[in-house]
Write a protein that holds these residues in place. Structure first.
Motif, PDB file in Angstrom:
ATOM      1  N   ALA A   1       0.813  -1.120  -0.045  1.00 14.83           N
ATOM      2  CA  ALA A   1       0.072   0.238  -0.157  1.00 14.83           C
ATOM      3  C   ALA A   1       0.856   1.219   0.026  1.00 14.83           C
ATOM      4  O   ALA A   1       0.598   2.167  -0.663  1.00 14.83           O
TER       5      ALA A   1
ATOM      6  N   VAL B   1      -8.381   7.315  -1.539  1.00 15.72           N
ATOM      7  CA  VAL B   1      -8.424   5.753  -1.745  1.00 15.72           C
ATOM      8  C   VAL B   1      -7.377   4.917  -1.138  1.00 15.72           C
ATOM      9  O   VAL B   1      -7.629   3.824  -0.605  1.00 15.72           O
TER      10      VAL B   1
ATOM     11  N   LEU C   1      -8.686   4.098   2.094  1.00 14.51           N
ATOM     12  CA  LEU C   1      -9.664   3.310   2.328  1.00 14.51           C
ATOM     13  C   LEU C   1      -8.840   2.083   2.324  1.00 14.51           C
ATOM     14  O   LEU C   1      -9.132   0.878   2.975  1.00 14.51           O
ATOM     15  N   PHE C   2      -7.886   1.666   1.233  1.00 11.58           N
ATOM     16  CA  PHE C   2      -7.049   0.648   1.283  1.00 11.58           C
ATOM     17  C   PHE C   2      -6.431   0.230   2.636  1.00 11.58           C
ATOM     18  O   PHE C   2      -6.506  -0.709   3.122  1.00 11.58           O
TER      19      PHE C   2
ATOM     20  N   VAL D   1      -8.972  -0.845   5.170  1.00 11.33           N
ATOM     21  CA  VAL D   1      -9.706  -2.160   4.956  1.00 11.33           C
ATOM     22  C   VAL D   1      -8.303  -3.118   5.206  1.00 11.33           C
ATOM     23  O   VAL D   1      -8.700  -4.373   5.897  1.00 11.33           O
ATOM     24  N   LEU D   2      -7.195  -2.657   4.976  1.00 13.01           N
ATOM     25  CA  LEU D   2      -6.143  -3.724   5.552  1.00 13.01           C
ATOM     26  C   LEU D   2      -6.069  -3.823   6.949  1.00 13.01           C
ATOM     27  O   LEU D   2      -5.991  -4.965   7.354  1.00 13.01           O
TER      28      LEU D   2
ATOM     29  N   LEU E   1      -8.529  -3.743   8.952  1.00 13.76           N
ATOM     30  CA  LEU E   1      -9.716  -4.251   9.225  1.00 13.76           C
ATOM     31  C   LEU E   1      -9.408  -5.879   8.984  1.00 13.76           C
ATOM     32  O   LEU E   1      -9.883  -6.770   9.590  1.00 13.76           O
TER      33      LEU E   1
END
Lengths: 268, 98
Positions: free
Chosen positions: A31, A65, A68-69, A72-73, A75
């Motif tokens: 990321a 973005v 968000l990445f 989610v990573l 999470l």
């Protein structure tokens, strides 16, 4: 001259970062590498007379973005690294061959094209880049622009629908939770109180130091499991903690109380 | 200079493609798709300057919007799959195979 210096520096940086994105084992590093690529592309847009797109690139990509990445990573899979077992034999090799072949194909196509000197955007940007873009968006491309707003609303609704989960049972109250804790204590002997804190201030400055019990032995409950896993991978875990965690894992496996999530290793 | 930018864009696109084929973690695969979209945007911006009009920049702008929507939905799907299967690996979502 200035442009070509910028280009070569950023080209090297972005290709290196892209390779790092593909080949780094940990998803968080991927990321961050993607962030580097996006940022250097933003600078390249700015160099090519597209200041609006450069700003949008930074705000939308490296801002929204990437956040968000990373979210989610955190999470989902911060500690899930890729398995190195190939499902299809030779997939990796052939994928790289295909990638090289595709790059060569594109490169040949670009090399064969006869390009005149770039016309430059001086005339098109005469009124300024943003006003010129706005004029085009709100006149010639206005329908596409409207459809885009519908698309964004649909995406937002879709994300809400996908992420929403209907609760099938009533939410446990504090009373229920406390009861369950003491039932566990009575049946399995689990500690009903909160976990002991790490020995941060007692012996050391780091959160990975275990707390000591009154008799001087190490309390395994005080060690954060995620931290311990990272440290075990890097070989910096204190030996007594490692021994205790291993004993714990063995006893859990023999008791059949594994809390391993479904389909992680036993799927194949 | 245009050729240089186009070659860089082609390189980034190919690297992204290799990443999509090689990696298993669904989130990393997704990042590689984003890399490919970015490479395309670089080509669009380059062609806008080559041809002296702003159409390339406009389409790059629309690509960014679509990419943002796609990221939102894709990550929501990944989270949903993770919730039911406890795994973010693309190899584990193979129920349709059998």
């Amino acid at each position: 001259m200035g442009e070509s210096i910028t280009f070569w520096v950023l080209a090297v940086v972005s290709v290196t970062a892209a390779l790092g994105l593909v080949f780094s084992r940990r998803a968080v590093y991927s990321a961050l590498m993607l962030g580097v690529v996006m940022f250097s592309l933003a600078v390249l847009y700015a160099v090519q007379d597209a200041p609006f797109l450069a700003a949008v690139q930074i705000i939308v990509y490296t801002g929204a973005v990437m956040m968000l990445f990373l979210f989610v990573l955190m999470l989902v899979g911060v500690d899930s690294s890729d398995s190195l077992v190939e499902t299809i034999r030779g997939q990796r090799f052939w994928a790289i061959v295909a990638g090289l072949a595709f790059a060569a194909l594109l490169g040949l196509g670009i090399g064969n094209a006869v390009l005149s000197a770039p016309k430059g955007l001086a005339t098109a940007n005469q009124a300024g880049n943003v006003p010129s873009l706005a004029e085009l968006i709100f006149t010639r491309h206005v329908f596409a622009f409207e459809v885009t707003s519908a698309l964004l609303i649909t995406a937002a609704l879709g994300a809400m629908v996908l992420a929403h989960r209907e609760r099938s049972e009533p939410k446990p109250t504090q009373k229920d939770l406390s009861r369950a804790r003491f039932v566990r204590f009575g049946q399995l002997g689990r500690n009903p109180g909160p976990l002991p804190g790490p020995g941060t201030y007692a012996r050391h400055n780091a959160i990975d130091m275990p707390a000591l019990l009154p008799d001087g032995s190490v309390s395994p409950l005080s060690v954060n499991r995620v931290v311990a896993r990272y440290e075990a991978a890097e070989g910096t875990l204190p030996p007594e903690v490692e021994r205790i965690l291993q004993e714990e894992a063995v006893s859990e496996r023999t008791n059949g109380q594994t809390a391993r999530p479904l389909g992680e290793e036993d799927g194949k | 200079m245009t050729t240089h930018y186009l070659v860089l864009s082609a390189l980034l696109f190919s690297i992204g493609g290799v990443g999509v084929l090689v990696r298993r973690n669904a989130i990393v695969v997704f990042m590689c798709v984003e890399l490919m979209l970015n490479a395309c945007n670089l080509a669009f911006v380059t062609f806008a300057r080559q041809n002296g009009n702003l159409d390339g920049q406009i389409i790059a702008f629309f690509v960014m919007i679509v990419a943002a929507a796609e990221v939102v939905i894709g990550l929501a799907i990944i989270v949903t799959i993770f919730r039911t299967r406890r795994s973010a690996s693309v190899d584990d979502a193979s129920l349709l195979k059998y």
